[in-house]
Scaffold this motif. Sequence first.
Motif, short mmCIF file in Angstrom:
data_model
loop_
_atom_site.label_atom_id
_atom_site.label_comp_id
_atom_site.label_asym_id
_atom_site.label_seq_id
_atom_site.Cartn_x
_atom_site.Cartn_y
_atom_site.Cartn_z
N ASP A 1 0.89 -1.08 -0.05
CA ASP A 1 0.01 -0.07 0.05
C ASP A 1 1.03 1.31 0.07
O ASP A 1 1.36 1.56 0.93
N TRP A 2 1.29 1.65 -1.05
CA TRP A 2 2.37 2.56 -1.32
C TRP A 2 1.89 4.02 -0.72
O TRP A 2 2.79 4.63 0.08
N LEU A 3 0.67 4.31 -0.50
CA LEU A 3 0.20 5.58 0.11
C LEU A 3 0.63 5.57 1.57
O LEU A 3 1.15 6.45 2.19
N ASP B 1 9.54 -1.47 -4.52
CA ASP B 1 9.04 -0.18 -3.47
C ASP B 1 9.59 1.01 -4.19
O ASP B 1 10.64 1.44 -4.56
N PRO B 2 8.64 2.03 -4.44
CA PRO B 2 9.12 3.45 -4.76
C PRO B 2 9.82 4.38 -3.59
O PRO B 2 10.13 5.21 -3.91
N THR B 3 9.53 3.84 -2.35
CA THR B 3 9.79 4.73 -1.15
C THR B 3 11.35 4.98 -1.16
O THR B 3 11.73 6.30 -0.91
N GLY C 1 -2.62 9.37 4.80
CA GLY C 1 -1.53 10.03 3.76
C GLY C 1 -2.00 11.14 2.80
O GLY C 1 -1.30 11.63 2.19
N GLU C 2 -3.44 11.37 3.01
CA GLU C 2 -4.10 12.26 2.08
C GLU C 2 -4.11 13.80 2.95
O GLU C 2 -4.59 14.79 2.43
N LEU C 3 -4.07 13.61 4.26
CA LEU C 3 -4.45 14.63 5.08
C LEU C 3 -3.74 15.89 4.80
O LEU C 3 -4.31 16.89 4.73
N ARG C 4 -2.54 15.78 4.65
CA ARG C 4 -1.52 16.93 4.50
C ARG C 4 -1.93 17.63 3.05
O ARG C 4 -2.08 18.93 3.07
N ASP C 5 -2.11 16.79 2.14
CA ASP C 5 -2.71 17.43 0.86
C ASP C 5 -3.96 18.03 0.99
O ASP C 5 -4.02 19.21 0.19
N LEU C 6 -4.67 17.60 1.51
CA LEU C 6 -6.26 18.11 1.62
C LEU C 6 -5.94 19.47 2.40
O LEU C 6 -6.58 20.37 2.22
#
Length: 319
Positions: free
Chosen positions: A44-46, A125-127, A261-266
């Motif tokens: 789960d990359w996000l 892994d992209p990390t 993982g979306e919170l900062r973007d929002l």
Amino acid sequence: MARDRFSPDFDPDCGDEALTSARHDIVIGRWQGVRDLLRVTGADWLARGHRVRLLAQACASSSTAESWVAAEPRSADALVLRAATETARAFNVAIAAGRGVPIDQQRIDTAVMACLQAAEEFQDDPTPWISLISVARLYAAGVRRQELARWWDELHGRDPYSVEGHLQVLHYYSSRWHGSHGLMYDFARDAAGVAPPGCGLPVLVQYARVEEYRYALYAAHGSQSAVGLGQHWGHDGAVSDVRRTWQRWIMGREQGDLRPGELRDLNYLTHAACQAGVQDVAAALLRMLGPRATRTPWSYTGNPEQQIVRWRKELRVRA
């Protein structure tokens, strides 16, 4: 009975309770909880990117990552975390040195080698590639264009819609580092233009606007009035960008809970909508966020809590 006063929740883990527990383990020098967390996170990359980034910040001032690698030297997860930890340490040194002051290249080289080793061990892994592109901007002259392009291709091939991965390239291309405002915005708009509906990449334009603001504020030695920064957020282009991101990301997004993982973007989009005066979008985003908040980007324009409370009151957003 009087309504309770609204107060934002600036949970550094963004509501990820399993991450919070693992970070507590780091404080007491235990790595087993970190191992278990990354094991269940899987591909789960996000979630993985969010967790590794925050775990690395916690590990930067301890030997937990090294203890794990010593105990399990072939653990791909351990090597990925060590790479992110070395990256975090390099940035901590750079922050302590001050803006524009070069740091020991060996410190950067150490992080780069750790990233490449992790990428070799965990090839899907992209990390590690995100960490690598991130730390590359600490080189005084950056890295060769061909090298950055190769690293970007490796990252993009593994996670083509990674907001965090794109964000590290955006920082690299910014005027604060090794590019220009134009190059940064071009990258952000190109990425947003190919993003499928519901993908968060359009928010890169809001990240770019914050980057430009920070650069201008620094150039003005912290005096906002000296450069007329009041118009930075609310001109026609900024308003159009907010509505475009709202339409392409939020309106195209599947209904469901907001992920940590979306919170900062929002928060970046919400801050932009408030600053631009796009009241319908700002109110909807504030309702979507509820009490969940990140200190950036609000901290760049004042007190984060005061701003969020004020905007909720002005836009009549109920708790």
